[in-house]
Design an enzyme around this catalytic site. Sequence first.
Site, PDB file in Angstrom:
ATOM      1  N   ALA A 142     -13.388 -12.980  24.795  1.00 32.26           N
ATOM      2  CA  ALA A 142     -12.329 -13.954  25.047  1.00 32.26           C
ATOM      3  C   ALA A 142     -12.621 -14.933  26.182  1.00 32.26           C
ATOM      4  O   ALA A 142     -11.885 -15.901  26.358  1.00 32.26           O
ATOM      5  CB  ALA A 142     -11.026 -13.214  25.367  1.00 32.26           C
ATOM      6  N   TYR A 143     -13.674 -14.692  26.983  1.00 32.45           N
ATOM      7  CA  TYR A 143     -13.820 -15.497  28.198  1.00 32.45           C
ATOM      8  C   TYR A 143     -14.464 -16.869  27.987  1.00 32.45           C
ATOM      9  O   TYR A 143     -14.338 -17.746  28.839  1.00 32.45           O
ATOM     10  CB  TYR A 143     -14.673 -14.766  29.246  1.00 32.45           C
ATOM     11  CG  TYR A 143     -14.086 -13.504  29.823  1.00 32.45           C
ATOM     12  CD1 TYR A 143     -12.736 -13.209  29.721  1.00 32.45           C
ATOM     13  CD2 TYR A 143     -14.902 -12.604  30.491  1.00 32.45           C
ATOM     14  CE1 TYR A 143     -12.223 -12.032  30.258  1.00 32.45           C
ATOM     15  CE2 TYR A 143     -14.394 -11.437  31.041  1.00 32.45           C
ATOM     16  CZ  TYR A 143     -13.048 -11.153  30.911  1.00 32.45           C
ATOM     17  OH  TYR A 143     -12.565 -10.007  31.450  1.00 32.45           O
ATOM     18  N   GLY A 144     -15.240 -16.989  26.926  1.00 33.42           N
ATOM     19  CA  GLY A 144     -15.987 -18.239  26.774  1.00 33.42           C
ATOM     20  C   GLY A 144     -17.202 -18.303  27.688  1.00 33.42           C
ATOM     21  O   GLY A 144     -17.756 -19.384  27.923  1.00 33.42           O
TER      22      GLY A 144
END
Length: 315
Positions: A57-59
């Site tokens: 989810a962090y990119g």
Amino acid sequence: MDYQMLGSTGVTVSALGVGGGGPSQLGLRHGGQEADAVRVVRAAIDQGVNFIDTAEAYGTESAVARAIADVPRETVVVSTKISHWEELDEAGVLANIDARLKALGTDYLDICHFHAVTIGKYDHVVQNLLPGLFRAKEQGKLRLAGVTEMFNRDPGHDMLARAVRSDHWDVIMVGYNILNQSARDLIFPDALRRGIGVLDMFAVRLALSRVERLLEVVSALVEQGTITSAAIEEAGGTIYDPLGWVVRESDAESLVEAAYRFVRHEEAVHVTLSGTGNLEHLQENIGTVQKPPLDRDVVLRLQKLFAGVDSISGQ
Ligand SMILES: NC(=O)c1ccc[n+]([C@@H]2O[C@H](COP(=O)([O-])OP(=O)(O)OC[C@H]3O[C@@H](n4cnc5c(N)ncnc54)[C@H](OP(=O)(O)O)[C@@H]3O)[C@@H](O)[C@H]2O)c1
């Protein structure tokens, strides 16, 4: 850099770990470019930090991939997370692991966690999804299975308190900091007994890096009756400056430094994660974790002041 074993996993980890999420996300959240994020991770590796944490989810997986592309793979410990696990089954977990490998440009993960699991979903994760991590281990795609808590919503560790009383997990990621020390009683004794590797998040976050946020958090604790103004004063502060005494009365140069040192010298914690997109902050934090524990009297006063707090994360 100081190193130690990650519990009984046999994996050696640096005292400081690069955190690819949090409010900074390696600087991407503050307008930084991926090349800047790559520079932060590389600078950490070049100075002996071998632990890097990221998540679906962090990119930041692609920045991590670029930073580790030309270092010998076995010299870094790569930790990532399956963030969108709710709709998966065992096969979906295996497919997600393949996606994580691709995103990170590697053929094995050192640690894969289920990300931000709550108590209500814990049984589903263990019964239906964890077997996927075991299969990935058998296939040589994964070394260690982990689980992380959603500290903002679960500051009293309901989920991890169950996790550490089982033999399912090699590694956990827990929220523990000066303001909420509840993991010391609720999580660490079982983690130590079972040899579970412990990664710490939220050591500093916002409340311990921004004075205005600290005042808001401490005022809320006083309003709730969780701590009292008298206790703040007994420790050495005031409601308007609750923790200035920590820096005045110790050898720490800042509250951020004190906050990382407070966590780093906790016996059960193997990696203190630090999330930053700022090379100067990274430099300071690398120095910080190699400093000795804070003065014992300061630690004892912090333990006493925040002893009853299990309702906030320090966000
Ligand atoms: N549920 C989960 O799985 C979960 C949840 C949260 C975090 N995590 C993981 O844990 C890692 C650590 O959490 P976090 O990022 O919240 O941790 P943190 O290191 O406690 O806090 C990061 C914040 O502190 C600031 N900071 C760092 N060093 C500083 C310094 N020397 N001086 C002043 N400010 C400083 C950063 O801003 P600057 O960028 O300006 O330095 C950032 O705003 C995350 O990156 C992520 O990998 C996992």
